[in-house]
Every structure is written in C-alpha cells, then in structure tokens.
Design an enzyme around this catalytic site. Structure first.
Site: not given
Ligand code: GLU
Length: 432
Positions: A122
């Site tokens: 993240k």
């Molecule tokens: N931000 C989204 C989540 O928290 C998607 C992450 C992604 O598609 O890599 O799952």
C-alpha cells in the site's frame, strides 16, 4: 524441508508495536486472534507482524505561487510470498505510516483470501488533495511515483487507486514510471483509463463485489434484499456504486454520510440523482431530495444493512452498541475496531469483513494486469461474470470455515488467507 524458526521474543521496534493504537495495532490483534487456528504454520506467524519493506519518501513540488512544498510519502510492501506487492495509493491529509502499514497487511490478507497471485502493499501521501490545483496534484503524483520507482514495477509491486486517487492519477503514475524506464509499461499500475490499458468494469468492481457478498450473506441469513433499509458511509467509488446496485435490486438507501455531512430519507434516496449531485458538488451535503441529520445520529439510524465505505476505525466501542443493522458490509478497509467487532458479535450483528467484502477491486485489478501482459482485452460481461464467480466462491469457502470453527467471518477469512501466505512462506524457505 528447512527447519522453521521459533517465534521471536525480541522486543519489536516501536513503530511495529502491538500496543500502539490505530490501524496497525488493530491488524496485529486480528492476527493474534487467528494464530490458534493455523496449526503448524503458526510457527511462521511472526512474518505477518513485520512488513517486508517500508519506504518513506520526501515529495517536494513547486506550488503554483512559486514556493516549494514538501509532503511525506510512503510505500509499504507487507508481504510478497505469493507474488508481487499489490495495493492502492491514497492521498489524504491524515495518512500515517501506521495506517499504510495496516492497509498493506490487509492487502496481503485480501489477495490471499480471493486467491489472486499477489502479496500485499500500500502507498500514501500525506496531503490534502482538495487544497491543490490540478497541476500541483500532478506534480505530487509524478514526484511520488519517481521516488517509489525504485521498488515498484509490473513484476515487483503494482499500485492502484484508493482514497482520493483515480484513473487520472494512475495515468500520471504509469507515464512517470514509463518515462523513467524508457518504455511504456502499462502493467505497473491498475485502475488506469481503459484507453491506456485499463480494464472494463474496474471502476465499479469494488462496489460490485460489496453488493455480491452482501447478497450472498443475506441469502444465508434469510434476509430479503428487496425492501431492505441500508445506511452508507462514504459515497465515492465504493459506497456510491454499492448503493446504486442495492437500490437497483430493490433496497432502500435510507441514510448516507460523507465528509460533507449526513442526509437521510426514510422512503429511500434517489441514488442516481444523488450520484449526480456528488459528481457536481463533491459531497452529499445540500442534496435537495433528503433531510439533513446530525453526523453522530448516523450510527443509530434504523436500518437492516450498514455499509461503512469511507475510512478506518469508524465503528468503535463508542457507537457499536447503537447500530441497529443486522448486517455490516465493510466497503472500507479497517472500518471496525477489534473492540467494536466484539460488541457487534455479542449483539448478533453479522460483519462481512473488508478483506473479503471489498476484494472486488483488486480482483479486477488482477484481470487488468493479466490483460496488459497478454495485450488481449476481455468484454465487460466476461469480466463481471468472472468477478462474481471469484467473489462467490471465496465467500462460500470463508463461510464454511467460519461454521466449522465457530468463529467470525473475519477470523475465518484470516484463517484461509494466512494459511495460504504462510504455506508459501514455508515452501519458499528462508534465503540465504
Ligand atoms: N485500493 C483498493 C483496495 O483497497 C484496490 C487495490 C488494487 O486494486 O490493487 O483493495
């Protein structure tokens, strides 16, 4: 097989501390709850308590007035045992390292729960994007991407949109990375515009997954979706889309809260009109077809389903006792604290945890990444059908584990996911 290590008893550095408040501490408590169910793999559980790699970067940009501003950025790769890092990037004034660490860990769990071949990662920048011009936002995005460019890549770690980032952000990230590499690398990010190698269906995927899991769970507890009263917190890409799909299935959206305020309408809000209002004004506040209500009263609104789809730690010990819903569907990441989880459990409120309920986004991100690699693009019907199938199968498996072990769906999802991650860990062994 190599000998497994015994869990470390060394004191953890303070930023990894379990007793710290906030999302990372909450995540560690969730891991502790699952450990007794991991059998021999529990020897490796320490792996889950330490992110593999943390990068903190300075993001300096020229503001439009000619001065220079510095923002702090992060990219955390929590685990890569099952594949490259994967997870979104958020821009928010309150982003902290602890938060990004927890969000990266939840991505590891989520990706393993739906069995997409990724680890968890993240990113975030501590910035209020609403205070920046479009040009300033582009410069923040590009400098941040350049700084984390040393650890991301189509086979290393693949960012995606999250809170306050979108397709345009991903286009800038893809371009910046590609310029630095000297070749267009569409697979470095997902959630891109379709014209740049994005996937059909990606924009709605998280909300569609929330809806799919909600319907599956409702069937199992004998709840009718048609006519159900639903309260939604957050009306962006997750809450807004989930509300639209539930309304189309005959549910009534009776209350919505976002950063601008809280609105309600017992007869059900006109969701398409509200989506348009939010597109034009940026918030649900001031919507003509609703009454205004006090923000704190949102938690006691009479409803059958509550969908927190905004930020972490929203359902706490302070409001969990007032929630009237029979079912909570976590569209956001980490919206419920462990203390609130216990209160909801005691009160027989079924919680569909983030790590399965909002996995639709990353599932279609996976489809996008596969399509980019093969340069062969699928139809939207095909994508939605595959998404729904993966979500239903993953949820059925989690439901069964919950019943067998008499644990919450969150612990069940962690059991399924942690076993997959730690099996990979054990098979790969320690290097060198
Ligand atoms: N931000 C989204 C989540 O928290 C998607 C992450 C992604 O598609 O890599 O799952």
């Amino acid at each position: 097989m190599s000998q497994a290590p015994t869990p470390s008893t060394h004191a953890l550095p303070s930023y990894l501390n379990a007793d710290q408040l906030g999302p990372w501490g909450n995540y560690l408590k969730q891991v502790d709850r699952v450990t007794p169910y991991l059998g021999h793999l529990s020897r490796w559980v320490e792996t889950l308590k330490r992110p593999k790699r943390i990068l903190i970067v300075d993001v300096p940009i020229h503001l439009d007035d000619g001065t220079v501003a510095h923002f702090e950025g992060y990219r955390v790769q929590h685990n890569t045992s099952r594949g490259p890092g994967k997870g979104g990037v958020r821009f928010h004034q309150d982003v902290t390292l602890s938060e990004v660490m927890a969000l990266s860990a939840w991505m590891s769990i989520k990706n393993a729960a739906v069995n997409v071949p990724y680890g968890g990662a993240k990113g975030g920048v501590r910035v209020d994007p609403k205070k920046l011009s479009l040009g300033e936002l582009e410069r923040v995005t590009r400098r941040y991407t350049s700084e984390i460019g040393i650890i991301i890549g189509p086979n290393k770690d693949i960012p995606a949109p999250d809170v306050n980032t979108n397709e345009q952000t991903m286009a800038w990230m893809m371009d910046t990375y590609s310029m630095n590499e000297g070749a267009t690398a569409t697979g470095v990010v997902t959630g891109k515009p379709v014209i740049l190698g994005g996937s059909l269906g990606r924009r709605d995927a998280t909300g569609r997954g929330v809806f799919t899991i909600g319907v599956e769970a409702a069937q199992r507890i004998g709840m009718e979706v048609r006519g159900a009263r639903i309260a939604v917190q957050g009306f962006g890409n997750v809450g807004g889309i989930a509300a639209r799909l539930f309304a189309e299935a005959g549910a009534r959206i009776v209350a919505v809260q976002d950063h601008g305020g809280t609105i309600c309408r017992e007869a059900g809000l006109d969701v398409p009109a509200l989506l348009e209002h939010v597109r034009l004004t940026g918030s649900v506040a001031g919507f003509a077809g609703a009454d205004k209500m006090a923000d704190d009263a949102f938690w006691s609104v009479s409803c059958d389903i509550l969908i927190p789809a905004a930020l972490e730690s929203q359902i706490t010990a302070a409001n969990a006792g007032r929630i009237t819903a029979r079912m909570v569907i976590e569209g956001a990441n980490g919206p419920t604290t462990p203390e609130a989880d216990d209160i909801l459990h005691e009160r027989n409120v079924l919680v569909l945890p983030d790590v399965i309920a909002n996995a639709g986004g990353v599932t279609v991100s996976y489809f996008e990444w596969v399509q980019d690699f093969s340069s062969f693009f699928w139809s939207e019907d095909d994508i939605n059908a595959r998404l729904v199938r993966i979500m239903k199968e993953a949820f059925a498996a989690v439901w069964q584990v919950a019943e067998e072990n008499k644990v919450s769906l969150r612990t069940a999802t962690f059991i399924v996911a942690c076993k997959r991650i730690l099996q990979a860990r054990e098979l790969r062994g320690l290097y060198p």
